[in-house]
Design an enzyme around this catalytic site. Sequence first.
Site, PDB file in Angstrom:
ATOM      1  N   GLU A 128     -12.003   3.734   2.204  1.00 25.55           N
ATOM      2  CA  GLU A 128     -11.766   3.910   0.777  1.00 25.55           C
ATOM      3  C   GLU A 128     -10.311   4.296   0.522  1.00 25.55           C
ATOM      4  OE1 GLU A 128     -16.097   5.085  -0.977  1.00 25.55           O
ATOM      5  OE2 GLU A 128     -14.910   6.747  -0.221  1.00 25.55           O
ATOM      6  N   CYS A 141      -3.864   7.385  -2.709  1.00 24.60           N
ATOM      7  CA  CYS A 141      -4.346   8.134  -1.550  1.00 24.60           C
ATOM      8  C   CYS A 141      -4.902   7.124  -0.548  1.00 24.60           C
ATOM      9  CB  CYS A 141      -5.420   9.109  -2.040  1.00 24.60           C
ATOM     10  SG  CYS A 141      -6.175  10.054  -0.725  1.00 24.60           S
ATOM     11  N   CYS A 148     -13.526   9.718  11.053  1.00 26.32           N
ATOM     12  CA  CYS A 148     -12.585  10.753  11.503  1.00 26.32           C
ATOM     13  C   CYS A 148     -13.202  11.501  12.673  1.00 26.32           C
ATOM     14  CB  CYS A 148     -12.325  11.719  10.331  1.00 26.32           C
ATOM     15  SG  CYS A 148     -10.950  12.853  10.636  1.00 26.32           S
ATOM     16  N   CYS A 152     -14.149  18.520  10.374  1.00 24.31           N
ATOM     17  CA  CYS A 152     -13.935  19.687   9.510  1.00 24.31           C
ATOM     18  C   CYS A 152     -15.234  19.914   8.721  1.00 24.31           C
ATOM     19  CB  CYS A 152     -12.758  19.461   8.563  1.00 24.31           C
ATOM     20  SG  CYS A 152     -11.214  19.210   9.465  1.00 24.31           S
ATOM     21  N   CYS A 155     -15.745  18.722   4.957  1.00 27.17           N
ATOM     22  CA  CYS A 155     -15.249  17.391   4.582  1.00 27.17           C
ATOM     23  C   CYS A 155     -16.315  16.327   4.805  1.00 27.17           C
ATOM     24  CB  CYS A 155     -13.994  17.085   5.416  1.00 27.17           C
ATOM     25  SG  CYS A 155     -13.347  15.436   5.120  1.00 27.17           S
ATOM     26  N   GLU A 204      -7.310  11.103  10.306  1.00 21.64           N
ATOM     27  CA  GLU A 204      -6.198  12.001  10.590  1.00 21.64           C
ATOM     28  C   GLU A 204      -4.983  11.128  10.929  1.00 21.64           C
ATOM     29  OE1 GLU A 204      -5.152  15.225  10.527  1.00 21.64           O
ATOM     30  OE2 GLU A 204      -3.362  14.298  11.363  1.00 21.64           O
ATOM     31  N   CYS A 377     -10.853  14.707  -3.381  1.00 23.19           N
ATOM     32  CA  CYS A 377     -10.457  15.122  -2.033  1.00 23.19           C
ATOM     33  C   CYS A 377     -11.653  15.389  -1.138  1.00 23.19           C
ATOM     34  CB  CYS A 377      -9.691  16.435  -2.176  1.00 23.19           C
ATOM     35  SG  CYS A 377      -8.059  16.353  -1.558  1.00 23.19           S
TER      36      CYS A 377
HETATM   37  N1  SAH Z   1      -6.900  14.584   8.091  1.00 26.36           N
HETATM   38  C1  SAH Z   1      -5.906  14.902   7.120  1.00 26.36           C
HETATM   39  C2  SAH Z   1      -5.960  14.061   5.842  1.00 26.36           C
HETATM   40  C3  SAH Z   1      -7.307  13.822   5.219  1.00 26.36           C
HETATM   41  S1  SAH Z   1      -8.099  15.094   4.300  1.00 26.36           S
HETATM   42  C4  SAH Z   1      -5.940  16.369   6.804  1.00 26.36           C
HETATM   43  O1  SAH Z   1      -6.835  17.056   7.290  1.00 26.36           O
HETATM   44  O2  SAH Z   1      -5.047  16.856   6.132  1.00 26.36           O
HETATM   45  C5  SAH Z   1      -7.126  15.383   2.857  1.00 26.36           C
HETATM   46  C6  SAH Z   1      -7.313  16.803   2.284  1.00 26.36           C
HETATM   47  O3  SAH Z   1      -8.593  16.987   1.644  1.00 26.36           O
HETATM   48  C7  SAH Z   1      -7.265  17.876   3.367  1.00 26.36           C
HETATM   49  O4  SAH Z   1      -6.509  18.980   2.932  1.00 26.36           O
HETATM   50  C8  SAH Z   1      -8.698  18.247   3.503  1.00 26.36           C
HETATM   51  O5  SAH Z   1      -8.852  19.483   4.133  1.00 26.36           O
HETATM   52  C9  SAH Z   1      -9.169  18.215   2.068  1.00 26.36           C
HETATM   53  N2  SAH Z   1     -10.613  18.177   1.908  1.00 26.36           N
HETATM   54  C10 SAH Z   1     -11.512  17.605   2.721  1.00 26.36           C
HETATM   55  N3  SAH Z   1     -12.766  17.758   2.252  1.00 26.36           N
HETATM   56  C11 SAH Z   1     -12.663  18.438   1.091  1.00 26.36           C
HETATM   57  C12 SAH Z   1     -13.624  18.856   0.104  1.00 26.36           C
HETATM   58  N4  SAH Z   1     -14.903  18.573   0.243  1.00 26.36           N
HETATM   59  N5  SAH Z   1     -13.162  19.502  -0.971  1.00 26.36           N
HETATM   60  C13 SAH Z   1     -11.836  19.738  -1.120  1.00 26.36           C
HETATM   61  N6  SAH Z   1     -10.887  19.346  -0.255  1.00 26.36           N
HETATM   62  C14 SAH Z   1     -11.290  18.701   0.854  1.00 26.36           C
END
Ligand code: SAH
Length: 392
Positions: A128, A141, A148, A152, A155, A204, A377
């Site tokens: 996406e 974005c 991934c 996390c 996420c 990532e 996000c």
């Molecule tokens: N892997 C990279 C880029 C992808 S995530 C990274 O970790 O930075 C992009 C951003 O969205 C990151 O800051 C991540 O922690 C945040 N993010 C992921 N899931 C989220 C959620 N459910 N609510 C808010 N932010 C989130």
Amino acid sequence: MSPASNQHVTNIASVNSEQTAVCSGDGPTSGKDSKTDSRVSLIGLDRESFQSTLVSLGEPSFRAKQIWHWLYYQGARTFCEMTTLPRALRTRLSDSCNIDRPSVSRLQLSEDGARKWLIRFSDGQEVECVHIPEEDRGALCMSSQVGCTLTCKFCYTGTQKLVRNLDSGEIVNQFLIARDTIGEWPSPKNGRMISNIVMMGMGEPLYNFDNVAHALRIIMDGEGIALSRRRITLSTAGVVPFIQRCGRELGVNLAVSLHAVNDEVRNQLVPINKKYPIKELLASCRLYPSGRNSRRITFEYVMLRGVNDSDADARALVRLLEGIPAKVNLIPFNAWPGAPYECSSNNRMHSFADIVNDGGYSAPIRVPRGRDILAACGQLKSESERAQRHRV
Ligand code: SAH
């Protein structure tokens, strides 16, 4: 979280076929299966390989410059549009080179103007990509991987297994497709609605550094899209060994997904912290080139109720960032089906923001965009994966 209402969902399969102009040579080969397609893919080749590929096809080197301009300045999607090339050459190139866009399986428009594309590559894998418009500009974005590996905990993409890295062409094509939809060809000098890129989609980016770097160099190239490195931000969960390379070789803005102020909590939320703990991560940020001149590093901090959102956490954050030219983006947690966390209350987020602000760091609370189409996000996940989860 409800899926987008139907009036906001466009199935653009038909749009795709209409937009693919057909001329001699473009018809029979376009949209071929990658397994049977012997044509050379041009999108995603860096300037040097682009030139040598065309030279190896027997073309003089000035052709490479001309074709690059057609692809990345004019946005040409077929060779037959390249009217400055002799007709016979256009036919020959259509037979030997592939410049097809991947297909868009779904395009959604949020009530707030955000757009989300589900892009399908020739092997059937999907990612996406989201456009977040402001009044006179907008950020795209983009994704760097299918799925991934980071897992996390907060996420949505983290619940999806990594399927594979995207190649540089697949990364560049996300940009080209967004430009097609928004109608931003030829590359405008000013007033762009896709004025910025954030590598914050699925994956990532520093675990796929070479392909991301190739793609961003193509997008920054002054004879094509010509997007300045100052308008590109790469977000990482903290792959420390690649942070310096990113600064040195690309010089783009850096965003770091910090989300916690001690290793105990960060190990839980962002498991890569067990490999590269906070101290090492911040030491590499202190050395990041853009951090040392006027461009600040962005620290992303997702607000999770009762987990990382106390006043004491805010004070600890200010102490941690001491000496780093930084700003903090407070991201209200965006829930997804089955998520194990809740977002902090408004009062809590404001109290946290006030402490960080008083500590000398700008700390805006981000307004989530595209929530109605699961485009905010951390909510990105391929449609096929989502459907599978639904069936379980
Ligand atoms: N892997 C990279 C880029 C992808 S995530 C990274 O970790 O930075 C992009 C951003 O969205 C990151 O800051 C991540 O922690 C945040 N993010 C992921 N899931 C989220 C959620 N459910 N609510 C808010 N932010 C989130």
